[in-house]
Structures are given as structure tokens and as C-alpha cells.
Write an enzyme that holds these catalytic residues in place. Sequence first.
Site, short mmCIF file in Angstrom:
data_model
loop_
_atom_site.label_atom_id
_atom_site.label_comp_id
_atom_site.label_asym_id
_atom_site.label_seq_id
_atom_site.Cartn_x
_atom_site.Cartn_y
_atom_site.Cartn_z
N TYR A 1 20.27 16.27 96.75
CA TYR A 1 21.46 16.67 95.87
C TYR A 1 20.82 16.82 94.45
CZ TYR A 1 24.60 16.85 99.87
OH TYR A 1 24.64 17.28 101.07
N ILE A 2 21.17 17.89 93.90
CA ILE A 2 20.72 17.98 92.19
C ILE A 2 21.71 17.90 91.42
CG2 ILE A 2 19.78 19.89 90.80
CD1 ILE A 2 18.14 18.88 93.16
#
Lengths: 162, 162
Positions: free
Chosen positions: A30-31
Site C-alpha cells: 500500500y502506497i
Amino acid sequence: MAKEIERKFLVADRSWRENARDAAKLRQAYIASGPDRSVRVRITAKGKARLTIKIGGSGLVRDEFEYDIPVDEAEEMMALAVGNVIEKTRHKVKFGGFVWEIDVFEGAYKGLVMAEVEMSSTKDDPELPAWLGREVTGDARYSNHYLAVESGPAELLHALSL
Amino acid sequence: MAKEIERKFLVADRSWRENARDAAKLRQAYIASGPDRSVRVRITAKGKARLTIKIGGSGLVRDEFEYDIPVDEAEEMMALAVGNVIEKTRHKVKFGGFVWEIDVFEGAYKGLVMAEVEMSSTKDDPELPAWLGREVTGDARYSNHYLAVESGPAELLHALSL
């Protein structure tokens, strides 16, 4: 924008493997994320990469935007991710006119197996295979995002003897 | 991944307008953010849309990933944004071998004008035009993200008589 409408379950036994096909290893991370949204990067073992934005707090229905991106950029993003990179193998099982996706986790979550079914409408009512365990739709602890960013529920890993 | 290396300034007067070109109206909003990262969607008046992920806490250098996306999806994302949609007109001024971008804000931030210069290396030392005001590189309050998600510094809007 697509609507993602899905139900998610734990998996009670191994019998789903008899009809499984299209096993595909993948890594994802997840960014960025917020209470009702996540920005995910995923890389498959076949060398495809995709950026996915999901928005919506409901467990059943979420807005989803997906874009293919270059693998090298996906690798760079993954190195800058929030939390852990999750590794899993995704299998598919056709059952009652729906395609079930069974994720067998590796790495830190080895032993965890979850199944989900995507529907085209909230009115869809897929028949539930006998190998399903408890439904966890909308239970944030079982979201891939939670597993990546928080430490996952330990009981989940120990309760399953797969 | 590109490196975004830029310095940002307030603008002291209107003299930059003499050499401005390529005025382009645009709208932008933030889909997600964290302490050191943001996911932005931008739509130009010419009907192009782009998703931009910036990662890195430093004011001067950040990792940047950019993808063109369909305008209709960008509009849908904008409707699901965190905070406000920012409207501005971007002008360009060539000065001393660098291209300066001057953003004239509209809507809630009408009156605010900021200039930035992109460099290809942190060793670049662009000559500063006389119309620049105070440097705000790395000052989070003047980031577009802050303006969109927080309420902007009121003194900023009143101190400038443009």
C-alpha cells in the site's frame, strides 16, 4: 470507475483445491491509505503491475480505479510502501456460476487462506461452497490493507490448521 | 520514477506577467495522503487528466510517479477527494535558463500566487527573478496538498496585494 462488490470468507478446509485453477503468485503493498480508501500496487509473477485505488467504507461495495503501470515503477513504489509487502498465491474456483478467488498467503501470513467472490450487483446471491469458513466481509482486520499496515490478528493465524 | 526537485516562492508583484506564456487552467484534488506522500488527480481545461503520486518528506526532492488517466475517471475521483478541489491558472516564464511556473489561484484561494522552478539536480542554482517574494520550499503550509486538505494560512491571502 468500477464498483467492487465482493464477499470475503475464511476457508475451513483444503477441499477447494480439487477444482482450483490459474494459480498466480503476486506481491502487493500500500502506497497510501485513509479510513475509507487505499492506494495499492500489485506485481504478478508474470511481470504485470497495476495501481489500484479503492474508495468507500462499506465492506460490500467500493469504488475502484485500476491502471496498468510499468513493473519497474511498481517495484520502486513497493520499496516506498506503507507497511509490509504481502505475498500470496491466488487460485480460482468456479462454483455455482461465480468465480471464487482463494488467496493463500505466504511470508509473514503463511497459513492464512481467504476466499472472496466478486458480484456484479448487491442483489447477486452466490451459493456458498462447503469449504468456506466464517464470513469476514467488512471486517477491517481481514482486509489486505490491514494485514499490510497493521500487525494481523494472531488468532487468525493460529486458529487455522491448513 | 522521476525525482521532483523544486524550489517554491511567494510572488511579490505582477511584473512576471510581461513574459508569461502558455496560461493553462487546471483543477486538482487529493485522493489520499500521508505525512510524506500524496496522491493527486489533476484535470486541465484542455481535457487531459493525470494521477500523480509524490513520496518524500523533503521539501526540495521528492519521488514522483505520474500516469495519464481517462478524464471521466479523474472527475469521479475528484468527487471522492479528501478536502477541496483547487483551481488555478498556471503560467510559464523563462528566466536564466530555467522555466518558472507561476500558479494564480482561484476559488477559495483567490489572491494567492506562487512560483516554482523545477531543477534537474539539487546542484542546480537557478537565478532568482526580481518578482519573487519569500521562499517557501519545504513549508508544508504552502503545499497544494495543505491548501486542499487543511484551511490555508489566512495571513497568506491578506498579506498579498496582487
